[in-house]
Design a protein around this motif. Structure first.
Motif, PDB file in Angstrom:
ATOM      1  N   TYR A   1      35.221  34.044  39.246  1.00 29.67           N
ATOM      2  CA  TYR A   1      36.655  34.302  39.227  1.00 29.67           C
ATOM      3  C   TYR A   1      36.938  35.749  38.815  1.00 29.67           C
ATOM      4  O   TYR A   1      37.834  36.391  39.368  1.00 29.67           O
TER       5      TYR A   1
ATOM      6  N   SER B   1      36.319  37.960  41.730  1.00 31.60           N
ATOM      7  CA  SER B   1      37.385  37.772  42.705  1.00 31.60           C
ATOM      8  C   SER B   1      38.640  38.536  42.293  1.00 31.60           C
ATOM      9  O   SER B   1      39.288  39.179  43.125  1.00 31.60           O
ATOM     10  N   LEU B   2      38.992  38.457  41.017  1.00 32.47           N
ATOM     11  CA  LEU B   2      40.156  39.192  40.528  1.00 32.47           C
ATOM     12  C   LEU B   2      39.956  40.698  40.628  1.00 32.47           C
ATOM     13  O   LEU B   2      40.861  41.437  41.007  1.00 32.47           O
ATOM     14  N   TYR B   3      38.767  41.148  40.281  1.00 29.88           N
ATOM     15  CA  TYR B   3      38.479  42.582  40.306  1.00 29.88           C
ATOM     16  C   TYR B   3      38.564  43.142  41.729  1.00 29.88           C
ATOM     17  O   TYR B   3      39.166  44.185  41.959  1.00 29.88           O
TER      18      TYR B   3
ATOM     19  N   ASN C   1      40.183  41.890  44.222  1.00 28.71           N
ATOM     20  CA  ASN C   1      41.546  41.768  44.749  1.00 28.71           C
ATOM     21  C   ASN C   1      42.509  42.756  44.109  1.00 28.71           C
ATOM     22  O   ASN C   1      43.662  42.841  44.517  1.00 28.71           O
ATOM     23  N   GLY C   2      42.072  43.468  43.100  1.00 31.84           N
ATOM     24  CA  GLY C   2      42.893  44.497  42.474  1.00 31.84           C
ATOM     25  C   GLY C   2      43.854  43.981  41.425  1.00 31.84           C
ATOM     26  O   GLY C   2      44.792  44.680  41.054  1.00 31.84           O
ATOM     27  N   SER C   3      43.646  42.791  40.919  1.00 28.38           N
ATOM     28  CA  SER C   3      44.523  42.239  39.892  1.00 28.38           C
ATOM     29  C   SER C   3      44.111  42.767  38.518  1.00 28.38           C
ATOM     30  O   SER C   3      42.924  42.938  38.236  1.00 28.38           O
ATOM     31  N   LEU C   4      45.084  43.020  37.669  1.00 31.18           N
ATOM     32  CA  LEU C   4      44.781  43.482  36.319  1.00 31.18           C
ATOM     33  C   LEU C   4      44.424  42.336  35.373  1.00 31.18           C
ATOM     34  O   LEU C   4      44.031  42.583  34.232  1.00 31.18           O
ATOM     35  N   PHE C   5      44.554  41.108  35.829  1.00 29.15           N
ATOM     36  CA  PHE C   5      44.199  39.954  35.009  1.00 29.15           C
ATOM     37  C   PHE C   5      42.694  39.863  34.784  1.00 29.15           C
ATOM     38  O   PHE C   5      42.244  39.097  33.943  1.00 29.15           O
ATOM     39  N   TRP C   6      41.908  40.666  35.494  1.00 30.71           N
ATOM     40  CA  TRP C   6      40.463  40.641  35.297  1.00 30.71           C
ATOM     41  C   TRP C   6      40.082  41.185  33.922  1.00 30.71           C
ATOM     42  O   TRP C   6      39.012  40.841  33.395  1.00 30.71           O
TER      43      TRP C   6
END
Length: 134
Positions: free
Chosen positions: A21, A24-26, A28-33
């Motif tokens: 996960y 996947s976050l990284y 996709n460019g999400s800062l939640f990573w």
């Protein structure tokens, strides 16, 4: 010697799910990573070190104890959510048309992983509680 409250096998499996996960976050460019990565590293440190080392690592922060406990609880909830999301991503890789047949194994596996996560969280808080006396 402290007793184990979790299964190493399920914790390693949850680490794989969270890493899936996290990547996947990284990508996709999400800062939640970032919080997912911090919780991943925290659980890895709890796995590798003993109780006194955990307390030494956590006592270096000059935060209020209640704020520190709250931060660890938030990170543990993030880890639980990331494990669930990683399991969903792993389930989507199975090439089947009807995902309803994976519901019972999915729930059983997640209950086992959730129990291990609760056990490792208990190890963190018991290390903080036991070593706070010294």
């Amino acid at each position: 010697m402290s007793e184990k409250r979790f299964s190493i096998l399920f914790i390693l499996f949850s680490q794989i799910l969270v890493l899936r996960y996290l990547l996947s976050l990284y990508f996709n460019g999400s800062l939640f990573w970032i919080p997912v990565g911090i919780s991943f590293v925290l659980v890895l440190m709890i796995l590798i070190t003993d109780d006194k080392s955990i307390y030494r690592l956590t006592s270096n922060f000059s935060l209020n104890r209640q704020i520190q406990i709250s931060a660890y609880l938030v990170l543990c909830f993030i880890y639980i959510f990331a494990c669930l999301a990683g399991l969903i991503l792993l389930t989507k890789l199975i090439p089947i048309n009807d995902y309803s047949i994976t519901l019972v194994p999915f729930i059983a596996l997640y209950i086992c992983v959730f129990g291990s996560i609760v056990g490792i969280t208990h190890k963190l808080f018991s290390a903080m509680r036991n070593n706070a006396k010294y």
